[in-house]
Scaffold this motif. Structure first.
Motif, PDB file in Angstrom:
ATOM      1  N   ALA A 394      -1.667  -6.271  -0.934  1.00 43.11           N
ATOM      2  CA  ALA A 394      -1.249  -5.205  -1.845  1.00 43.11           C
ATOM      3  C   ALA A 394       0.262  -4.990  -1.809  1.00 43.11           C
ATOM      4  CB  ALA A 394      -1.965  -3.903  -1.480  1.00 43.11           C
ATOM      5  N   GLU A 395       0.799  -4.540  -2.944  1.00 43.06           N
ATOM      6  CA  GLU A 395       2.220  -4.212  -3.037  1.00 43.06           C
ATOM      7  C   GLU A 395       2.483  -2.837  -2.424  1.00 43.06           C
ATOM      8  OE1 GLU A 395       5.661  -3.512  -6.488  1.00 43.06           O
ATOM      9  OE2 GLU A 395       3.526  -3.742  -7.028  1.00 43.06           O
ATOM     10  N   VAL A 396       3.639  -2.690  -1.784  1.00 44.05           N
ATOM     11  CA  VAL A 396       4.076  -1.406  -1.241  1.00 44.05           C
ATOM     12  C   VAL A 396       5.304  -0.956  -2.020  1.00 44.05           C
ATOM     13  CG1 VAL A 396       4.865  -0.163   0.807  1.00 44.05           C
ATOM     14  CG2 VAL A 396       3.191  -2.013   1.051  1.00 44.05           C
ATOM     15  N   LEU A 413       3.988   3.958  -1.220  1.00 45.85           N
ATOM     16  CA  LEU A 413       2.655   3.952  -1.805  1.00 45.85           C
ATOM     17  C   LEU A 413       2.160   2.511  -1.884  1.00 45.85           C
ATOM     18  CD1 LEU A 413       0.463   5.734  -3.140  1.00 45.85           C
ATOM     19  CD2 LEU A 413       1.582   5.275  -5.344  1.00 45.85           C
ATOM     20  N   THR A 414       1.065   2.240  -1.187  1.00 42.28           N
ATOM     21  CA  THR A 414       0.432   0.922  -1.223  1.00 42.28           C
ATOM     22  C   THR A 414      -0.622   0.928  -2.316  1.00 42.28           C
ATOM     23  OG1 THR A 414       0.775   0.634   1.155  1.00 42.28           O
ATOM     24  CG2 THR A 414      -0.833  -0.806   0.109  1.00 42.28           C
ATOM     25  N   LEU A 415      -0.530  -0.010  -3.261  1.00 39.99           N
ATOM     26  CA  LEU A 415      -1.411  -0.043  -4.423  1.00 39.99           C
ATOM     27  C   LEU A 415      -2.287  -1.289  -4.377  1.00 39.99           C
ATOM     28  CD1 LEU A 415       1.228   1.054  -7.073  1.00 39.99           C
ATOM     29  CD2 LEU A 415      -0.661   2.436  -6.163  1.00 39.99           C
ATOM     30  N   LEU A 450      -7.341  -0.852   3.688  1.00 39.70           N
ATOM     31  CA  LEU A 450      -7.787   0.181   2.758  1.00 39.70           C
ATOM     32  C   LEU A 450      -7.539  -0.232   1.314  1.00 39.70           C
ATOM     33  CD1 LEU A 450      -6.491   3.219   4.822  1.00 39.70           C
ATOM     34  CD2 LEU A 450      -8.893   2.769   4.268  1.00 39.70           C
ATOM     35  N   ALA A 451      -6.363  -0.818   1.050  1.00 35.85           N
ATOM     36  CA  ALA A 451      -6.063  -1.279  -0.306  1.00 35.85           C
ATOM     37  C   ALA A 451      -7.013  -2.390  -0.728  1.00 35.85           C
ATOM     38  CB  ALA A 451      -4.613  -1.754  -0.385  1.00 35.85           C
ATOM     39  N   ALA A 456      -5.652   3.506  -2.793  1.00 31.84           N
ATOM     40  CA  ALA A 456      -4.208   3.632  -2.668  1.00 31.84           C
ATOM     41  C   ALA A 456      -3.911   4.338  -1.350  1.00 31.84           C
ATOM     42  CB  ALA A 456      -3.642   4.438  -3.832  1.00 31.84           C
ATOM     43  N   VAL A 457      -2.779   4.004  -0.731  1.00 31.68           N
ATOM     44  CA  VAL A 457      -2.424   4.591   0.566  1.00 31.68           C
ATOM     45  C   VAL A 457      -1.021   5.184   0.464  1.00 31.68           C
ATOM     46  CG1 VAL A 457      -2.151   4.207   3.041  1.00 31.68           C
ATOM     47  CG2 VAL A 457      -3.855   2.889   1.758  1.00 31.68           C
TER      48      VAL A 457
END
Length: 652
Positions: A394-396, A413-415, A450-451, A456-457
């Motif tokens: 995932a991208e941060v 924000l991790t998406l 989680l992502a 989202a984190v």
């Protein structure tokens, strides 16, 4: 640009694949396959720590033909810890122990020297070193009740290393507040000579180009940092230089023995980098960012001089102290050759002809390369976690917003990969600390797990976090249960208002101070969070003055008074254990029975309060774990429990 080639065969870097496809928690909980990759001073050998039968083993390869030269391990429950090359053929290892009562390795101060091929093993320091004969005409070493650390391997000295030793209290408990001793230790006989003591406890040292100890830093009983430098064989407090710099900290020596680069700040602003003349106290500001402190200092091991400074306001950026330094040019070339990555030089030969490079980013936990300056080749060695594919991660994204009282707050924000970043279920993940610690852009296994499941984190560098100047950090003092939590709550609202997250599907998860925040934020905003997970959290603030390793020392108690205050009513008002009647969120509490920072009594305090009100909760307690789970299997068990708990509470 570099010519990139493949290097090394399956002899080492591709020999430990999984025998079966692991589940998702196992993928993200497993530690790096290879760590501490280093070159010997001459470049003849490549060394790396890897796991064998659940214990760390040091592997040494011949760099020319990739053949195995030696595999160094200890019998029983002992394993290899940190290590250094002391000369072209000899290494010094820390010997650790895996004990049944804790999964985290225990280090009692034993240093062991051995040749690259495993020969001529000798205990240099620790209780076993006093039992061995150190020469036919030499006496045995006198036992020293202390824990030793490698201070300087002195790679240009074929015979000796420098060691600093922290004395023990009555048992094998380190007396950090006592003066430390520095020894010169013979690499082959284990004999030692005391050179000096530190002028202050909790000491950290800096040696100069020739391996002489020149600086010592430590904290006094009031938790104030003091810096001393060596002049005419005596320790001199740096206050005599009249620098008027807060948080003064030497970084490296400069272009002569009486000039240094140092970090420091004025008027509680962000940290700057200064060049200082030790004879006159004259100072020159070199670099300062107006928003963030330096995140990393890059030092040329050939010249022993600082050449670049890394900053992390959002994404990492670099400022160059010396544009003409060859390492400045090299760093720029590496960044261009590995686009989108941070890079670090983790090891190099004495002459700088070969370097080990680590490259990593938000999606990639890390790859190792070797750069040959003469051939201008960048050769791939291995990924640190080959079972994780960066293109699937995932991208941060850095974020920034204004809090309710007008303070600028940043975070990340991790998406999830491959999913529209809109109306997502959200996991809020406050960091630990809270002071002196911050979140950075990069790869985080838990966030990626989680992502990977579609969440989202959100990570928040709330007031009180380190890295944004002293004034910002002090804004969080005595505000643990109020303003800090308001920043976390405001960040959550911001992400929801931007359309990233679904306000009906929010959970808060944190460890250590983050565990405290998970409960405290859920108490302040009971309708915002559907669930909360506290991992190794502190829940009873008055208890912090009575239980745990922070309260064990005078400086620790002074720190608690500074950041928490002593008003009992306020401490109880900010403690989840005293406010459970305000909770609505579903709870999962996770703790280690051997936690010294947030002892099990913290968990029990909250548990007793919940039971008194018949408030439902789930728990996972690992008796042999400490402040965070060291064991990969235990971490996988926690991740599985965490995912199951979150899924059950945030499902549509």
């Amino acid at each position: 640009m570099f010519r990139t080639i493949l290097l090394l065969s399956a002899a080492l870097f591709h020999c430990a694949a999984f025998s079966a496809s692991p589940s998702q928690p196992e993928l993200f909980s497993k530690g790096a396959e290879y760590a501490n990759v280093k070159l010997s001073p001459s470049g003849k050998y490549l060394s790396v720590v890897t796991k064998r039968d659940g214990k760390n083993t040091l592997i040494i390869l011949s760099l020319d033909d990739n053949k195995l030269v030696g595999a160094i391990n200890f019998p029983g429950n002992a394993q290899v810890g940190n290590y250094e090359w002391a000369n072209d053929e000899r290494l010094v290892l820390q010997k650790e122990y895996l004990k049944g009562w804790t999964d985290a390795p225990q280090y009692y101060g034993e240093l062991y020297a051995v040749n690259a091929d495993g020969g001529r093993g000798t205990y240099l320091f620790g209780y076993q070193s006093s039992e061995q004969q150190t020469g036919s005409n030499l006496k045995k070493n006198t036992p020293i009740r202390a824990t030793a650390y490698i201070l300087d391997p002195l790679v240009d000295d074929e015979r000796y290393i420098l060691v600093n030793a922290i004395p023990w209290n009555g048992s094998r408990t380190l007396n950090y507040e006592a003066s430390q001793d520095i020894y010169r230790v013979d690499l082959y006989r284990g004999t030692r000579k005391r050179l000096m003591g530190s002028p202050i406890g909790r000491a950290r040292f800096m040696t100069d180009h020739s391996g002489k100890v020149r600086f010592a830093a430590g904290e006094d009983k009031n938790n104030d940092t003091k810096i001393y430098y060596r002049q005419a064989g005596e320790w001199v407090e740096s206050s005599k230089l009249k620098l008027e710099l807060e948080d003064f900290s030497p970084i490296s020596f400069a272009d002569n023995p009486h000039s240094i680069y140092a970090a420091g700040r004025k008027n509680s602003e962000t940290m700057g980098v200064y060049k200082i003349d030790l004879n006159t106290g004259e100072q020159q500001k070199i670099i300062q960012d107006d928003k963030v402190d330096p995140a990393n200092f890059w030092i040329n091991n050939q010249t022993k001089q600082l050449y670049a400074v890394e900053f992390n306001e959002g994404y990492p950026t670099y400022a160059f102290v010396n544009q003409d330094d060859k390492r400045s040019t090299l760093l720029k070339k590496l960044l261009a050759s590995l686009p989108g990555h941070q890079v670090q030089i983790v090891s190099e030969t004495r002459d700088g002809s070969k370097l080990i490079i680590a490259a990593f980013n938000d999606r990639n936990p890390g790859d190792y390369y070797i750069y040959d300056t003469q051939k201008n080749t960048l050769a791939f060695l291995s990924p640190s976690k080959k079972w994780l594919e960066p293109e699937l991660m995932a991208e941060v994204k850095p974020i920034s917003f204004t809090s309710r009282d007008g303070v600028q707050i940043s975070g990340y924000l991790t998406l999830p990969n491959g999913i529209e970043a809109k109306n997502l279920p959200l996991i809020v993940n406050p960091h630990g600390g809270p002071h002196g610690v911050r979140d950075f852009w990069g790869f985080d296994p838990e966030s990626q797990l989680l992502a990977n499941q579609g969440y989202a984190v959100l990570k928040v560098n709330f007031r009180g976090s380190g890295g944004y100047g002293k004034a910002f950090e002090e804004m969080g003092h005595q505000k643990w249960g109020s303003d800090i939590q308001f920043d976390i709550i405001d960040a959550t609202r911001y992400v929801i208002e931007q359309g990233f997250a679904n306000k009906e599907r929010v959970c808060i998860v944190g460890g250590s101070f983050g565990g405290y925040s998970a409960l405290q934020s859920a108490i302040i905003e009971p309708d915002m969070f559907k669930c909360a997970i506290g991992f190794a959290g502190v829940y009873d603030l008055p208890m912090m003055f009575e239980e745990g390793d922070v309260a064990d020392t005078r400086s620790g108690t002074s720190f608690l008074k500074q950041v928490l205050g002593t008003d009992q009513a306020t401490l109880k008002a900010m403690s989840p254990s005293y406010n459970v009647e305000k909770l609505k969120a579903k709870l999962l509490l996770v703790h280690g029975g051997d936690d010294e920072r947030a002892p099990i009594e913290q968990f029990e305090s909250l548990e007793d309060a919940l039971k008194a009100r018949n408030y439902p909760y789930e728990k996972l307690v690992m008796d042999d774990e400490g402040h965070g789970f060291y064991n990969d299997d235990h971490r996988a068990k926690y991740y599985q429990k965490m995912l199951s708990f979150i899924d059950s509470n945030l499902k549509l």
